[in-house]
Design a protein around this motif. Structure first.
Motif, PDB file in Angstrom:
ATOM      1  N   GLU A   1       9.446  48.543  25.015  1.00 34.58           N
ATOM      2  CA  GLU A   1       9.685  48.642  26.480  1.00 34.58           C
ATOM      3  C   GLU A   1      11.088  48.145  26.511  1.00 34.58           C
ATOM      4  O   GLU A   1      11.133  46.859  27.092  1.00 34.58           O
ATOM      5  CB  GLU A   1       8.113  47.820  26.860  1.00 34.58           C
TER       6      GLU A   1
ATOM      7  N   GLN B   1       2.274  41.537  20.276  1.00 35.08           N
ATOM      8  CA  GLN B   1       4.054  41.598  20.507  1.00 35.08           C
ATOM      9  C   GLN B   1       4.816  40.697  20.380  1.00 35.08           C
ATOM     10  O   GLN B   1       4.534  40.088  19.406  1.00 35.08           O
ATOM     11  CB  GLN B   1       4.000  41.967  22.154  1.00 35.08           C
TER      12      GLN B   1
ATOM     13  N   THR C   1      -4.336  43.503  19.864  1.00 34.85           N
ATOM     14  CA  THR C   1      -2.666  43.775  20.771  1.00 34.85           C
ATOM     15  C   THR C   1      -2.299  43.158  20.251  1.00 34.85           C
ATOM     16  O   THR C   1      -2.435  41.550  19.804  1.00 34.85           O
ATOM     17  CB  THR C   1      -3.275  43.454  21.961  1.00 34.85           C
TER      18      THR C   1
ATOM     19  N   PHE D   1       3.364  50.128  17.337  1.00 37.67           N
ATOM     20  CA  PHE D   1       3.674  50.135  18.503  1.00 37.67           C
ATOM     21  C   PHE D   1       4.784  50.541  18.909  1.00 37.67           C
ATOM     22  O   PHE D   1       5.587  51.303  18.338  1.00 37.67           O
ATOM     23  CB  PHE D   1       4.429  48.039  17.924  1.00 37.67           C
TER      24      PHE D   1
ATOM     25  N   CYS E   1      -0.808  48.103  19.448  1.00 38.91           N
ATOM     26  CA  CYS E   1      -2.564  47.248  19.080  1.00 38.91           C
ATOM     27  C   CYS E   1      -2.482  48.350  17.736  1.00 38.91           C
ATOM     28  O   CYS E   1      -2.471  49.004  16.837  1.00 38.91           O
ATOM     29  CB  CYS E   1      -3.232  48.333  20.212  1.00 38.91           C
TER      30      CYS E   1
ATOM     31  N   THR F   1       7.273  40.722  15.693  1.00 37.77           N
ATOM     32  CA  THR F   1       6.072  41.861  16.004  1.00 37.77           C
ATOM     33  C   THR F   1       5.066  42.355  15.208  1.00 37.77           C
ATOM     34  O   THR F   1       4.399  42.078  14.989  1.00 37.77           O
ATOM     35  CB  THR F   1       6.378  43.332  16.514  1.00 37.77           C
TER      36      THR F   1
ATOM     37  N   TYR G   1       5.354  46.688  22.073  1.00 38.49           N
ATOM     38  CA  TYR G   1       3.803  45.947  22.682  1.00 38.49           C
ATOM     39  C   TYR G   1       2.880  47.251  21.996  1.00 38.49           C
ATOM     40  O   TYR G   1       3.689  47.997  21.036  1.00 38.49           O
ATOM     41  CB  TYR G   1       3.528  46.518  23.586  1.00 38.49           C
TER      42      TYR G   1
ATOM     43  N   LYS H   1      11.424  45.341  29.786  1.00 37.96           N
ATOM     44  CA  LYS H   1      10.732  44.006  29.572  1.00 37.96           C
ATOM     45  C   LYS H   1      11.590  43.660  27.656  1.00 37.96           C
ATOM     46  O   LYS H   1      11.964  42.479  28.195  1.00 37.96           O
ATOM     47  CB  LYS H   1       9.782  44.037  29.394  1.00 37.96           C
TER      48      LYS H   1
ATOM     49  N   MET I   1      10.952  44.070  25.133  1.00 41.82           N
ATOM     50  CA  MET I   1       9.639  43.902  24.104  1.00 41.82           C
ATOM     51  C   MET I   1       8.743  45.001  23.177  1.00 41.82           C
ATOM     52  O   MET I   1       8.827  45.402  23.750  1.00 41.82           O
ATOM     53  CB  MET I   1       8.004  43.086  24.965  1.00 41.82           C
TER      54      MET I   1
END
Length: 70
Positions: free
Chosen positions: A14, A34, A32, A11, A23, A41, A21, A17, A19
Motif C-alpha cells: 500500500e 502486515q 491477516t 500480500f 491475508c 511481513t 498488507y 501508507k 506498508m
C-alpha cells in the motif's frame, strides 16, 4: 505468495501508507498480517499462523489444516 506450514499468504504494498498488507488464502478463518518491509511481513505471516495454531490448542480446538487452492 508465501508459504508456511502449508498455509499460503498473499500480500500487497500500500504505497500511500508505505506498508505491506496480507491475508492467509487457504483457511476458513480470517488471518491477516502486515509489515513495513518484505522481511517483516514474512515474519509477521509466520507469527500469525503460529498464534492461530497456539490459540486453537489452548482452547482445545483441532488444529486447522490448510486446504488446497486448486
Amino acid at each position: 505468495m508465501i508459504e508456511y506450514k502449508g498455509f499460503i499468504g498473499h500480500f500487497k504494498f500500500e504505497e500511500s501508507k508505505c506498508m505491506f498488507y496480507g491475508c492467509v488464502a487457504n483457511t476458513h478463518h480470517v488471518i491477516t498480517f502486515q509489515g513495513k518491509s518484505v522481511k517483516e511481513t514474512e515474519r509477521n505471516f509466520r507469527s500469525a499462523i503460529d498464534e492461530q495454531l497456539a490459540w486453537r490448542k489452548k482452547y482445545g480446538k483441532k488444529p486447522e489444516k490448510p486446504f488446497s487452492l486448486k
